[in-house]
Design a protein around this motif. Sequence first.
Motif, PDB file in Angstrom:
ATOM      1  N   ALA A   1       0.831  -1.202   0.000  1.00 19.18           N
ATOM      2  CA  ALA A   1       0.000   0.000   0.000  1.00 19.18           C
ATOM      3  C   ALA A   1       0.869   1.257   0.000  1.00 19.18           C
ATOM      4  O   ALA A   1       1.915   1.294   0.634  1.00 19.18           O
ATOM      5  N   TYR A   2       0.417   2.259  -0.740  1.00 24.92           N
ATOM      6  CA  TYR A   2       1.075   3.571  -0.676  1.00 24.92           C
ATOM      7  C   TYR A   2       0.574   4.304   0.564  1.00 24.92           C
ATOM      8  O   TYR A   2      -0.551   4.057   1.013  1.00 24.92           O
TER       9      TYR A   2
ATOM     10  N   SER B   1      -0.736   7.068   1.060  1.00 28.06           N
ATOM     11  CA  SER B   1      -2.028   7.748   0.951  1.00 28.06           C
ATOM     12  C   SER B   1      -3.200   6.793   1.147  1.00 28.06           C
ATOM     13  O   SER B   1      -4.323   7.238   1.318  1.00 28.06           O
ATOM     14  N   MET B   2      -2.937   5.488   1.097  1.00 29.19           N
ATOM     15  CA  MET B   2      -4.016   4.526   1.266  1.00 29.19           C
ATOM     16  C   MET B   2      -4.101   4.016   2.693  1.00 29.19           C
ATOM     17  O   MET B   2      -4.938   3.175   3.000  1.00 29.19           O
TER      18      MET B   2
END
Lengths: 255, 315
Positions: free
Chosen positions: A147-148, A150-151
Amino acid sequence: MSDHPMVKAEQVCKSFGHVEVLKGIDLEIAPREVLCIIGPSGSGKSTFLRCINHLEDVDAGKLWVDGELVGYRERGGKLHEMKERDVAAQRREIGMVFQRFNLFPHMTALENVMVAPVKVKGEKKSVVHERAMDLLKQVGLGDRGGAYPSMLSGGQQQRVAIARALAMQPKLMLFDEPTSALDPELVGDVLEVMRQLAESGMTMVVVTHEMGFAREVGDSLVFMDGGVVVEAGPPREVITNPQHKRTQAFLSKVL
Amino acid sequence: MTEPTGQARPEPIKAVPVRHPGRWVGIVVVAILTAMFLHMLLTNDAFQWQFMFDNMFSEPVLKGAWTTLWVTVVAMILGVVIGVIIAVMRLSPNPVISSAAFAYTWFFRAVPRVVLLVLFGNLGILYAEVGFGLPFGEQLLGLFGLEGSGQIFGVDANKILSGLVAGLLGLSLSEGAYMGEIVRAGIQSIDPGQAEAAQALGMGRGLTMQRIVLPQAMRVIVPPTGNETIAMLKDTALLAFVPVTNELFFQLQAIGSRTFQVFPMLVAACLWYLSMTSVLMVGQYFLEKRFARGVQGRAKEKLLKATVPTGAGIE
Ligand SMILES: Nc1ncnc2c1ncn2[C@@H]1O[C@H](COP(=O)(O)OP(=O)(O)O)[C@@H](O)[C@H]1O
Ligand SMILES: [Mg+2]
Protein backbone atom coordinates in the motif's frame (compact mmCIF):
# COMPACT_ATOMS: atom_id res chain seq x y z
CA MET A 1 26.41 -3.72 28.75
CA SER A 2 28.58 -0.72 28.05
CA ASP A 3 29.44 1.51 30.97
CA HIS A 4 28.73 4.82 29.27
CA PRO A 5 25.24 6.27 28.86
CA MET A 6 23.50 5.93 25.49
CA VAL A 7 22.84 9.66 25.40
CA LYS A 8 24.61 12.27 27.46
CA ALA A 9 23.80 15.97 27.24
CA GLU A 10 25.94 18.54 28.98
CA GLN A 11 24.70 22.13 29.09
CA VAL A 12 23.22 21.88 25.58
CA CYS A 13 22.22 25.32 24.29
CA LYS A 14 20.54 26.25 21.03
CA SER A 15 19.27 29.55 19.69
CA PHE A 16 17.39 30.46 16.54
CA GLY A 17 18.48 34.02 15.84
CA HIS A 18 17.91 35.87 19.08
CA VAL A 19 15.52 33.32 20.49
CA GLU A 20 17.20 31.03 22.98
CA VAL A 21 15.31 27.76 22.70
CA LEU A 22 17.52 25.44 24.77
CA LYS A 23 19.19 27.04 27.75
CA GLY A 24 21.52 24.36 29.02
CA ILE A 25 20.06 20.86 29.03
CA ASP A 26 21.74 18.20 31.18
CA LEU A 27 20.51 14.67 30.70
CA GLU A 28 21.69 11.08 30.77
CA ILE A 29 19.94 8.14 29.22
CA ALA A 30 21.19 4.66 29.99
CA PRO A 31 21.14 1.84 27.45
CA ARG A 32 17.74 0.10 27.36
CA GLU A 33 16.18 3.03 29.16
CA VAL A 34 12.91 4.63 28.02
CA LEU A 35 12.95 8.33 28.74
CA CYS A 36 9.78 10.35 28.25
CA ILE A 37 9.85 14.10 27.83
CA ILE A 38 6.80 16.20 28.57
CA GLY A 39 6.34 19.94 28.59
CA PRO A 40 4.28 22.73 27.13
CA SER A 41 4.35 23.57 23.43
CA GLY A 42 7.38 25.64 22.46
CA SER A 43 9.47 24.49 25.40
CA GLY A 44 12.16 23.08 23.10
CA LYS A 45 11.36 19.35 23.22
CA SER A 46 11.50 18.84 19.47
CA THR A 47 14.61 20.98 19.16
CA PHE A 48 16.37 18.85 21.76
CA LEU A 49 15.43 15.62 19.95
CA ARG A 50 16.64 17.09 16.66
CA CYS A 51 19.95 18.02 18.29
CA ILE A 52 20.47 14.40 19.31
CA ASN A 53 20.74 13.29 15.68
CA HIS A 54 22.26 16.55 14.51
CA LEU A 55 19.33 17.75 12.45
CA GLU A 56 20.13 20.96 14.36
CA ASP A 57 23.61 21.80 15.48
CA VAL A 58 24.25 22.70 19.08
CA ASP A 59 25.51 26.23 19.85
CA ALA A 60 27.12 25.46 23.19
CA GLY A 61 27.49 22.45 25.42
CA LYS A 62 28.11 18.88 24.33
CA LEU A 63 26.06 15.89 23.30
CA TRP A 64 27.25 12.30 23.14
CA VAL A 65 25.46 9.31 21.67
CA ASP A 66 26.92 5.97 22.71
CA GLY A 67 30.08 7.70 23.84
CA GLU A 68 30.60 9.56 20.55
CA LEU A 69 30.35 13.32 20.30
CA VAL A 70 27.47 14.26 17.96
CA GLY A 71 28.44 16.24 14.87
CA TYR A 72 31.94 17.12 15.98
CA ARG A 73 35.28 15.50 16.48
CA GLU A 74 37.58 16.37 19.35
CA ARG A 75 41.19 16.55 18.25
CA GLY A 76 43.99 18.26 20.14
CA GLY A 77 41.55 19.95 22.47
CA LYS A 78 39.72 21.53 19.52
CA LEU A 79 36.32 20.71 18.07
CA HIS A 80 36.24 19.97 14.36
CA GLU A 81 32.99 19.97 12.44
CA MET A 82 32.23 16.55 10.99
CA LYS A 83 31.93 15.99 7.27
CA GLU A 84 28.43 15.44 5.96
CA ARG A 85 29.27 11.80 5.31
CA ASP A 86 30.29 11.19 8.92
CA VAL A 87 27.21 12.95 10.25
CA ALA A 88 25.09 10.71 8.02
CA ALA A 89 26.93 7.68 9.38
CA GLN A 90 26.09 8.76 12.93
CA ARG A 91 22.44 9.21 12.04
CA ARG A 92 22.19 5.65 10.73
CA GLU A 93 22.46 4.44 14.29
CA ILE A 94 19.61 6.65 15.48
CA GLY A 95 16.03 6.09 14.38
CA MET A 96 13.59 8.98 14.36
CA VAL A 97 9.80 9.01 14.23
CA PHE A 98 8.06 12.29 13.46
CA GLN A 99 4.77 13.76 14.54
CA ARG A 100 3.62 13.97 10.92
CA PHE A 101 5.01 10.54 9.91
CA ASN A 102 6.92 11.90 6.88
CA LEU A 103 6.58 8.65 4.97
CA PHE A 104 7.79 8.84 1.38
CA PRO A 105 4.50 9.09 -0.56
CA HIS A 106 5.90 7.80 -3.86
CA MET A 107 6.94 4.48 -2.33
CA THR A 108 4.84 1.64 -0.98
CA ALA A 109 5.00 0.81 2.70
CA LEU A 110 7.47 -1.97 1.96
CA GLU A 111 9.64 0.29 -0.19
CA ASN A 112 9.61 2.91 2.56
CA VAL A 113 10.98 0.35 4.97
CA MET A 114 13.53 -1.06 2.52
CA VAL A 115 14.98 2.06 0.92
CA ALA A 116 17.45 3.12 3.60
CA PRO A 117 19.05 -0.26 4.37
CA VAL A 118 19.44 -0.95 0.64
CA LYS A 119 20.57 2.50 -0.50
CA VAL A 120 22.40 3.77 2.58
CA LYS A 121 23.90 0.64 4.08
CA GLY A 122 24.15 -1.22 0.78
CA GLU A 123 22.63 -4.36 2.24
CA LYS A 124 21.40 -7.13 -0.02
CA LYS A 125 17.84 -6.62 -1.20
CA SER A 126 16.71 -10.14 -0.39
CA VAL A 127 18.01 -9.84 3.17
CA VAL A 128 16.38 -6.46 3.67
CA HIS A 129 13.14 -7.68 2.13
CA GLU A 130 12.85 -10.44 4.67
CA ARG A 131 13.61 -8.10 7.56
CA ALA A 132 11.18 -5.48 6.23
CA MET A 133 8.37 -8.04 6.00
CA ASP A 134 9.08 -9.14 9.57
CA LEU A 135 9.04 -5.54 10.77
CA LEU A 136 5.76 -4.83 9.02
CA LYS A 137 4.32 -7.91 10.68
CA GLN A 138 5.70 -6.73 13.99
CA VAL A 139 3.83 -3.43 13.68
CA GLY A 140 0.67 -5.27 12.61
CA LEU A 141 0.81 -4.42 8.91
CA GLY A 142 2.14 -7.64 7.41
CA ASP A 143 -0.53 -7.58 4.71
CA ARG A 144 -0.26 -3.91 3.71
CA GLY A 145 3.29 -3.80 2.39
CA GLY A 146 2.07 -2.97 -1.10
CA ALA A 147 0.00 0.00 0.00
CA TYR A 148 1.07 3.57 -0.68
CA PRO A 149 0.99 5.89 2.34
CA SER A 150 -2.03 7.75 0.95
CA MET A 151 -4.02 4.53 1.27
CA LEU A 152 -3.19 4.01 4.94
CA SER A 153 -4.75 5.58 8.02
CA GLY A 154 -2.65 7.90 10.16
CA GLY A 155 -2.07 5.19 12.72
CA GLN A 156 -0.98 2.72 10.03
CA GLN A 157 1.33 5.32 8.50
CA GLN A 158 2.96 5.99 11.84
CA ARG A 159 3.52 2.26 12.37
CA VAL A 160 5.14 2.01 8.95
CA ALA A 161 7.32 4.97 9.95
CA ILE A 162 8.40 3.07 13.06
CA ALA A 163 9.20 0.00 10.96
CA ARG A 164 11.16 2.19 8.55
CA ALA A 165 13.31 3.54 11.37
CA LEU A 166 13.81 0.06 12.86
CA ALA A 167 14.92 -1.34 9.51
CA MET A 168 18.23 0.49 9.95
CA GLN A 169 18.71 -1.49 13.18
CA PRO A 170 19.36 1.60 15.29
CA LYS A 171 20.65 1.53 18.83
CA LEU A 172 18.53 4.49 19.82
CA MET A 173 15.01 5.56 18.82
CA LEU A 174 13.69 9.11 19.03
CA PHE A 175 9.94 9.74 18.97
CA ASP A 176 8.63 13.28 18.56
CA GLU A 177 4.99 13.29 19.65
CA PRO A 178 4.29 10.19 17.57
CA THR A 179 0.58 10.11 18.38
CA SER A 180 -0.27 13.81 18.45
CA ALA A 181 -1.48 13.91 14.85
CA LEU A 182 -3.67 10.83 15.20
CA ASP A 183 -7.39 10.40 15.70
CA PRO A 184 -7.97 9.24 19.29
CA GLU A 185 -9.05 5.72 18.33
CA LEU A 186 -5.80 5.15 16.40
CA VAL A 187 -3.44 6.15 19.19
CA GLY A 188 -3.63 2.82 21.02
CA ASP A 189 -2.15 0.71 18.21
CA VAL A 190 0.87 2.97 17.86
CA LEU A 191 1.50 3.08 21.61
CA GLU A 192 1.22 -0.72 21.73
CA VAL A 193 3.94 -1.05 19.10
CA MET A 194 6.13 1.32 21.08
CA ARG A 195 5.48 -0.57 24.30
CA GLN A 196 6.61 -3.83 22.68
CA LEU A 197 9.68 -2.09 21.35
CA ALA A 198 10.51 -0.85 24.84
CA GLU A 199 10.06 -4.34 26.21
CA SER A 200 12.45 -5.71 23.63
CA GLY A 201 15.14 -3.52 25.19
CA MET A 202 15.37 -0.59 22.77
CA THR A 203 16.71 2.67 24.17
CA MET A 204 14.03 5.26 23.53
CA VAL A 205 13.51 8.98 23.97
CA VAL A 206 9.83 9.78 23.65
CA VAL A 207 8.33 13.26 23.55
CA THR A 208 4.68 12.66 24.35
CA HIS A 209 1.52 13.93 25.93
CA GLU A 210 0.32 10.41 26.67
CA MET A 211 0.73 10.38 30.43
CA GLY A 212 -0.54 6.80 30.68
CA PHE A 213 2.25 5.63 28.36
CA ALA A 214 4.85 7.69 30.25
CA ARG A 215 3.77 6.15 33.52
CA GLU A 216 3.46 2.53 32.33
CA VAL A 217 6.34 2.25 29.90
CA GLY A 218 8.76 5.05 30.82
CA ASP A 219 11.72 4.41 33.09
CA SER A 220 12.15 8.09 33.72
CA LEU A 221 10.31 11.28 32.99
CA VAL A 222 11.61 14.74 32.23
CA PHE A 223 9.54 17.88 32.41
CA MET A 224 10.88 20.67 30.20
CA ASP A 225 9.74 24.27 30.19
CA GLY A 226 11.29 27.36 28.66
CA GLY A 227 14.33 25.50 27.37
CA VAL A 228 15.42 23.95 30.64
CA VAL A 229 14.79 20.66 32.43
CA VAL A 230 12.58 21.70 35.32
CA GLU A 231 12.12 18.34 36.92
CA ALA A 232 13.21 14.76 36.27
CA GLY A 233 12.69 11.45 38.00
CA PRO A 234 10.77 8.17 37.94
CA PRO A 235 7.48 8.77 36.08
CA ARG A 236 5.16 7.80 38.92
CA GLU A 237 6.87 10.15 41.34
CA VAL A 238 6.94 13.08 38.97
CA ILE A 239 3.33 12.59 37.96
CA THR A 240 1.84 11.93 41.37
CA ASN A 241 4.09 14.16 43.43
CA PRO A 242 5.55 16.99 41.32
CA GLN A 243 7.96 19.21 43.23
CA HIS A 244 7.92 22.33 41.09
CA LYS A 245 5.07 24.76 40.63
CA ARG A 246 5.49 24.76 36.85
CA THR A 247 5.29 20.97 36.74
CA GLN A 248 2.20 21.00 38.92
CA ALA A 249 0.56 23.62 36.71
CA PHE A 250 1.35 21.65 33.53
CA LEU A 251 0.21 18.31 34.92
CA SER A 252 -3.04 19.75 36.21
CA LYS A 253 -3.80 20.73 32.59
CA VAL A 254 -2.95 17.44 30.87
CA LEU A 255 -4.14 14.90 33.43
CA MET B 1 -29.05 -1.68 5.62
CA THR B 2 -32.71 -1.34 6.42
CA GLU B 3 -34.98 1.43 5.31
CA PRO B 4 -36.56 3.56 7.98
CA THR B 5 -39.86 1.91 8.84
CA GLY B 6 -43.16 3.48 7.97
CA GLN B 7 -41.67 5.82 5.40
CA ALA B 8 -41.73 5.22 1.69
CA ARG B 9 -38.70 6.31 -0.37
CA PRO B 10 -39.25 9.89 -1.50
CA GLU B 11 -40.01 10.26 -5.19
CA PRO B 12 -37.11 11.27 -7.42
CA ILE B 13 -37.16 14.97 -8.30
CA LYS B 14 -38.68 15.87 -11.65
CA ALA B 15 -37.84 19.49 -12.38
CA VAL B 16 -37.81 21.54 -15.56
CA PRO B 17 -34.12 22.00 -16.41
CA VAL B 18 -32.68 25.48 -16.76
CA ARG B 19 -32.58 26.57 -20.41
CA HIS B 20 -29.25 27.59 -21.93
CA PRO B 21 -30.17 29.70 -25.01
CA GLY B 22 -26.60 31.06 -25.11
CA ARG B 23 -25.25 27.59 -25.80
CA TRP B 24 -27.44 27.19 -28.89
CA VAL B 25 -26.37 30.54 -30.26
CA GLY B 26 -22.76 29.53 -29.65
CA ILE B 27 -23.18 26.22 -31.43
CA VAL B 28 -24.71 27.89 -34.47
CA VAL B 29 -21.96 30.53 -34.66
CA VAL B 30 -19.19 27.97 -34.34
CA ALA B 31 -20.81 25.70 -36.93
CA ILE B 32 -21.09 28.53 -39.46
CA LEU B 33 -17.49 29.63 -38.92
CA THR B 34 -16.23 26.06 -39.26
CA ALA B 35 -18.16 25.59 -42.47
CA MET B 36 -16.75 28.82 -43.90
CA PHE B 37 -13.23 27.77 -42.97
CA LEU B 38 -13.56 24.31 -44.53
CA HIS B 39 -15.10 25.85 -47.63
CA MET B 40 -12.13 28.18 -47.97
CA LEU B 41 -9.64 25.33 -47.45
CA LEU B 42 -11.23 23.31 -50.22
CA THR B 43 -12.03 26.02 -52.75
CA ASN B 44 -9.17 28.51 -52.46
CA ASP B 45 -6.59 27.63 -55.12
CA ALA B 46 -3.71 29.11 -53.10
CA PHE B 47 -3.64 25.99 -50.92
CA GLN B 48 -2.54 23.69 -53.74
CA TRP B 49 -3.24 20.60 -51.67
CA GLN B 50 -1.91 18.13 -54.20
CA PHE B 51 1.35 20.06 -54.58
CA MET B 52 1.69 20.30 -50.83
CA PHE B 53 1.26 16.58 -50.21
CA ASP B 54 3.64 15.75 -53.03
CA ASN B 55 6.36 17.91 -51.49
CA MET B 56 5.92 17.72 -47.76
CA PHE B 57 7.36 14.20 -47.68
CA SER B 58 10.21 14.78 -50.11
CA GLU B 59 13.61 13.56 -48.99
CA PRO B 60 15.17 16.83 -47.80
CA VAL B 61 12.03 17.59 -45.81
CA LEU B 62 12.07 14.18 -44.14
CA LYS B 63 15.75 14.67 -43.30
CA GLY B 64 14.94 18.10 -41.92
CA ALA B 65 12.11 16.68 -39.83
CA TRP B 66 14.48 14.08 -38.44
CA THR B 67 17.04 16.76 -37.52
CA THR B 68 14.33 18.83 -35.86
CA LEU B 69 13.17 15.86 -33.83
CA TRP B 70 16.55 14.66 -32.58
CA VAL B 71 17.82 18.17 -31.89
CA THR B 72 14.69 18.73 -29.80
CA VAL B 73 15.23 15.54 -27.86
CA VAL B 74 18.97 16.04 -27.30
CA ALA B 75 18.64 19.73 -26.43
CA MET B 76 15.89 18.91 -23.94
CA ILE B 77 17.88 16.11 -22.33
CA LEU B 78 20.90 18.38 -21.96
CA GLY B 79 18.62 21.21 -20.83
CA VAL B 80 17.04 19.05 -18.12
CA VAL B 81 20.46 17.87 -16.90
CA ILE B 82 21.75 21.45 -16.79
CA GLY B 83 18.49 22.55 -15.17
CA VAL B 84 18.76 19.99 -12.35
CA ILE B 85 22.36 21.01 -11.71
CA ILE B 86 21.49 24.72 -11.74
CA ALA B 87 18.49 24.18 -9.44
CA VAL B 88 20.49 22.17 -6.92
CA MET B 89 23.28 24.78 -7.07
CA ARG B 90 20.76 27.55 -6.61
CA LEU B 91 19.46 25.93 -3.42
CA SER B 92 22.96 25.29 -2.07
CA PRO B 93 23.82 26.85 1.29
CA ASN B 94 27.12 27.96 -0.24
CA PRO B 95 26.56 31.58 -1.40
CA VAL B 96 29.22 31.40 -4.14
CA ILE B 97 27.59 28.37 -5.74
CA SER B 98 24.07 29.74 -5.50
CA SER B 99 25.15 33.12 -6.95
CA ALA B 100 26.87 31.36 -9.84
CA ALA B 101 23.60 29.55 -10.59
CA PHE B 102 21.70 32.80 -10.32
CA ALA B 103 24.09 34.53 -12.74
CA TYR B 104 23.72 31.67 -15.23
CA THR B 105 19.94 31.86 -15.11
CA TRP B 106 20.02 35.64 -15.37
CA PHE B 107 22.20 35.61 -18.48
CA PHE B 108 20.62 32.79 -20.45
CA ARG B 109 17.09 33.93 -19.81
CA ALA B 110 17.85 37.51 -20.73
CA VAL B 111 19.39 36.85 -24.15
CA PRO B 112 16.90 35.92 -26.88
CA ARG B 113 17.45 32.49 -28.38
CA VAL B 114 17.95 33.89 -31.89
CA VAL B 115 20.72 36.15 -30.63
CA LEU B 116 22.25 33.30 -28.67
CA LEU B 117 22.27 31.04 -31.72
CA VAL B 118 23.84 33.65 -33.98
CA LEU B 119 26.37 34.30 -31.23
CA PHE B 120 27.29 30.63 -30.91
CA GLY B 121 27.47 30.35 -34.67
CA ASN B 122 30.18 33.01 -34.55
CA LEU B 123 32.12 31.79 -31.52
CA GLY B 124 34.86 30.70 -33.90
CA ILE B 125 35.83 34.37 -34.08
CA LEU B 126 36.53 34.40 -30.34
CA TYR B 127 38.49 31.19 -30.14
CA ALA B 128 40.28 30.05 -33.22
CA GLU B 129 41.18 26.91 -31.34
CA VAL B 130 39.51 25.02 -28.55
CA GLY B 131 41.92 23.13 -26.34
CA PHE B 132 42.29 21.31 -23.09
CA GLY B 133 45.24 22.03 -20.85
CA LEU B 134 46.38 24.25 -18.01
CA PRO B 135 44.17 27.25 -17.33
CA PHE B 136 46.19 30.36 -18.19
CA GLY B 137 48.77 27.85 -19.45
CA GLU B 138 50.77 30.28 -21.57
CA GLN B 139 51.10 32.81 -18.78
CA LEU B 140 51.94 30.19 -16.15
CA LEU B 141 54.65 28.58 -18.24
CA GLY B 142 55.99 32.06 -18.99
CA LEU B 143 56.45 32.62 -15.26
CA PHE B 144 58.76 29.63 -15.10
CA GLY B 145 60.66 30.82 -18.13
CA LEU B 146 59.26 28.08 -20.36
CA GLU B 147 57.71 28.45 -23.71
CA GLY B 148 54.56 26.81 -24.94
CA SER B 149 50.87 27.04 -24.47
CA GLY B 150 50.40 24.45 -21.76
CA GLN B 151 47.89 22.85 -24.01
CA ILE B 152 47.43 19.10 -23.95
CA PHE B 153 45.45 18.98 -27.17
CA GLY B 154 43.63 21.44 -29.29
CA VAL B 155 41.18 21.41 -32.16
CA ASP B 156 40.11 24.00 -34.65
CA ALA B 157 37.15 25.78 -33.05
CA ASN B 158 35.29 26.05 -36.32
CA LYS B 159 35.31 22.28 -36.58
CA ILE B 160 33.88 21.60 -33.13
CA LEU B 161 31.53 24.52 -33.11
CA SER B 162 30.37 23.75 -36.60
CA GLY B 163 26.73 24.52 -37.18
CA LEU B 164 24.82 21.79 -35.44
CA VAL B 165 27.03 21.62 -32.36
CA ALA B 166 26.90 25.40 -31.93
CA GLY B 167 23.14 25.31 -32.36
CA LEU B 168 22.67 22.43 -29.94
CA LEU B 169 24.90 24.17 -27.41
CA GLY B 170 22.95 27.41 -27.67
CA LEU B 171 19.58 25.72 -27.34
CA SER B 172 20.67 23.47 -24.45
CA LEU B 173 22.29 26.24 -22.43
CA SER B 174 19.26 28.46 -22.88
CA GLU B 175 16.92 25.59 -21.99
CA GLY B 176 19.01 24.83 -18.90
CA ALA B 177 18.19 28.24 -17.49
CA TYR B 178 14.44 27.75 -17.88
CA MET B 179 14.55 24.16 -16.66
CA GLY B 180 16.56 25.31 -13.65
CA GLU B 181 13.68 27.49 -12.54
CA ILE B 182 11.14 24.75 -13.18
CA VAL B 183 13.14 22.17 -11.24
CA ARG B 184 13.72 24.63 -8.40
CA ALA B 185 9.98 25.25 -8.12
CA GLY B 186 9.46 21.48 -8.06
CA ILE B 187 12.03 20.91 -5.35
CA GLN B 188 10.66 23.73 -3.23
CA SER B 189 7.13 22.35 -3.50
CA ILE B 190 8.16 19.27 -1.49
CA ASP B 191 7.55 19.30 2.25
CA PRO B 192 10.91 19.82 4.03
CA GLY B 193 9.85 16.98 6.34
CA GLN B 194 10.65 14.59 3.46
CA ALA B 195 14.30 15.60 3.27
CA GLU B 196 14.46 15.58 7.04
CA ALA B 197 13.11 12.05 7.27
CA ALA B 198 15.64 10.95 4.64
CA GLN B 199 18.50 12.59 6.53
CA ALA B 200 17.35 11.00 9.76
CA LEU B 201 17.70 7.64 8.00
CA GLY B 202 21.32 8.46 7.23
CA MET B 203 20.92 9.54 3.61
CA GLY B 204 23.32 12.18 2.38
CA ARG B 205 22.24 15.24 0.44
CA GLY B 206 22.77 13.62 -2.96
CA LEU B 207 20.87 10.45 -2.18
CA THR B 208 18.06 12.46 -0.58
CA MET B 209 17.72 14.55 -3.74
CA GLN B 210 17.89 11.58 -6.06
CA ARG B 211 15.63 9.12 -4.22
CA ILE B 212 13.26 11.23 -2.19
CA VAL B 213 12.92 14.84 -3.33
CA LEU B 214 13.31 14.75 -7.12
CA PRO B 215 10.98 11.78 -7.76
CA GLN B 216 8.24 13.64 -5.89
CA ALA B 217 9.11 16.96 -7.48
CA MET B 218 8.67 15.34 -10.91
CA ARG B 219 4.92 15.67 -10.56
CA VAL B 220 5.35 19.44 -10.52
CA ILE B 221 8.22 19.42 -13.04
CA VAL B 222 6.74 17.30 -15.86
CA PRO B 223 3.83 19.47 -17.08
CA PRO B 224 5.88 22.66 -17.61
CA THR B 225 8.65 20.52 -19.10
CA GLY B 226 6.10 19.35 -21.66
CA ASN B 227 5.55 23.00 -22.52
CA GLU B 228 9.29 23.53 -22.79
CA THR B 229 9.68 20.53 -25.09
CA ILE B 230 7.01 21.82 -27.44
CA ALA B 231 8.58 25.28 -27.38
CA MET B 232 11.94 23.67 -28.13
CA LEU B 233 10.50 21.75 -31.09
CA LYS B 234 9.37 25.02 -32.57
CA ASP B 235 12.57 26.89 -31.69
CA THR B 236 14.64 24.43 -33.70
CA ALA B 237 13.45 26.55 -36.64
CA LEU B 238 15.86 29.17 -35.28
CA LEU B 239 18.78 26.87 -36.16
CA ALA B 240 18.66 28.53 -39.58
CA PHE B 241 20.32 31.54 -37.93
CA VAL B 242 23.42 29.61 -36.82
CA PRO B 243 23.25 28.71 -39.76
CA VAL B 244 22.09 25.10 -39.92
CA THR B 245 19.98 24.44 -42.95
CA ASN B 246 18.97 20.78 -42.86
CA GLU B 247 16.18 21.54 -40.45
CA LEU B 248 12.46 21.13 -41.13
CA PHE B 249 11.25 24.67 -41.57
CA PHE B 250 14.19 25.79 -43.68
CA GLN B 251 13.70 22.85 -46.03
CA LEU B 252 9.96 23.48 -46.44
CA GLN B 253 10.55 27.15 -47.05
CA ALA B 254 13.28 26.35 -49.53
CA ILE B 255 10.84 24.33 -51.61
CA GLY B 256 8.32 27.13 -51.29
CA SER B 257 10.65 29.82 -52.59
CA ARG B 258 12.13 27.62 -55.30
CA THR B 259 8.72 26.76 -56.74
CA PHE B 260 7.04 30.08 -55.91
CA GLN B 261 4.44 28.09 -53.98
CA VAL B 262 5.10 29.70 -50.61
CA PHE B 263 1.75 29.24 -49.00
CA PRO B 264 1.27 25.48 -49.36
CA MET B 265 4.66 24.90 -47.81
CA LEU B 266 3.75 27.10 -44.84
CA VAL B 267 0.63 24.99 -44.34
CA ALA B 268 2.82 21.90 -44.61
CA ALA B 269 5.02 23.32 -41.83
CA CYS B 270 1.95 23.79 -39.64
CA LEU B 271 0.88 20.19 -40.25
CA TRP B 272 4.35 18.84 -39.52
CA TYR B 273 4.70 20.76 -36.25
CA LEU B 274 1.14 19.82 -35.26
CA SER B 275 1.76 16.13 -35.71
CA MET B 276 5.17 16.15 -34.00
CA THR B 277 3.72 18.06 -31.05
CA SER B 278 0.92 15.53 -30.78
CA VAL B 279 3.44 12.72 -30.50
CA LEU B 280 5.26 14.61 -27.73
CA MET B 281 1.98 15.13 -25.87
CA VAL B 282 1.42 11.38 -25.78
CA GLY B 283 4.86 11.01 -24.19
CA GLN B 284 3.96 13.64 -21.61
CA TYR B 285 0.77 11.79 -20.71
CA PHE B 286 2.70 8.63 -19.87
CA LEU B 287 5.36 10.51 -17.92
CA GLU B 288 2.71 12.22 -15.83
CA LYS B 289 1.08 8.88 -15.10
CA ARG B 290 4.41 7.40 -14.09
CA PHE B 291 5.14 10.11 -11.53
CA ALA B 292 1.64 10.18 -10.05
CA ARG B 293 2.53 7.05 -8.07
CA GLY B 294 1.26 7.19 -4.52
CA VAL B 295 -1.00 10.15 -5.15
CA GLN B 296 -4.41 9.76 -3.57
CA GLY B 297 -6.98 8.35 -5.94
CA ARG B 298 -4.36 7.30 -8.47
CA ALA B 299 -2.61 4.67 -6.42
CA LYS B 300 -3.42 0.98 -6.57
CA GLU B 301 -2.13 -1.28 -3.90
CA LYS B 302 0.80 -3.27 -5.24
CA LEU B 303 0.38 -7.02 -5.00
CA LEU B 304 3.26 -8.52 -3.10
CA LYS B 305 4.47 -11.96 -3.94
CA ALA B 306 5.73 -13.77 -0.91
CA THR B 307 8.88 -15.17 -2.45
CA VAL B 308 10.12 -12.57 -4.92
CA PRO B 309 11.71 -9.53 -3.34
CA THR B 310 9.62 -6.60 -4.46
CA GLY B 311 10.34 -3.07 -3.37
CA ALA B 312 10.39 -2.43 -7.06
CA GLY B 313 10.85 1.32 -6.61
CA ILE B 314 14.30 0.66 -5.17
CA GLU B 315 16.17 -0.31 -8.29
N1 LIG C 1 13.95 26.26 12.64
C1 LIG C 1 13.51 27.15 13.55
N2 LIG C 1 13.68 28.47 13.36
C2 LIG C 1 13.25 29.38 14.26
N3 LIG C 1 12.62 29.07 15.40
C3 LIG C 1 12.41 27.76 15.66
C4 LIG C 1 12.84 26.74 14.76
N4 LIG C 1 12.49 25.54 15.28
C5 LIG C 1 11.89 25.81 16.46
N5 LIG C 1 11.84 27.14 16.69
C6 LIG C 1 11.28 27.79 17.89
O1 LIG C 1 11.84 27.17 19.00
C7 LIG C 1 10.89 27.06 20.05
C8 LIG C 1 10.83 25.62 20.53
O2 LIG C 1 10.33 24.82 19.51
P1 LIG C 1 10.15 23.25 19.65
O3 LIG C 1 11.46 22.66 20.01
O4 LIG C 1 9.51 22.77 18.43
O5 LIG C 1 9.17 23.15 20.89
P2 LIG C 1 8.25 21.93 21.32
O6 LIG C 1 8.58 20.75 20.50
O7 LIG C 1 8.56 21.74 22.76
O8 LIG C 1 6.85 22.38 21.13
C9 LIG C 1 9.57 27.54 19.49
O9 LIG C 1 9.34 28.83 19.99
C10 LIG C 1 9.79 27.58 18.01
O10 LIG C 1 9.08 28.63 17.44
MG1 LIG D 1 7.43 19.68 19.12
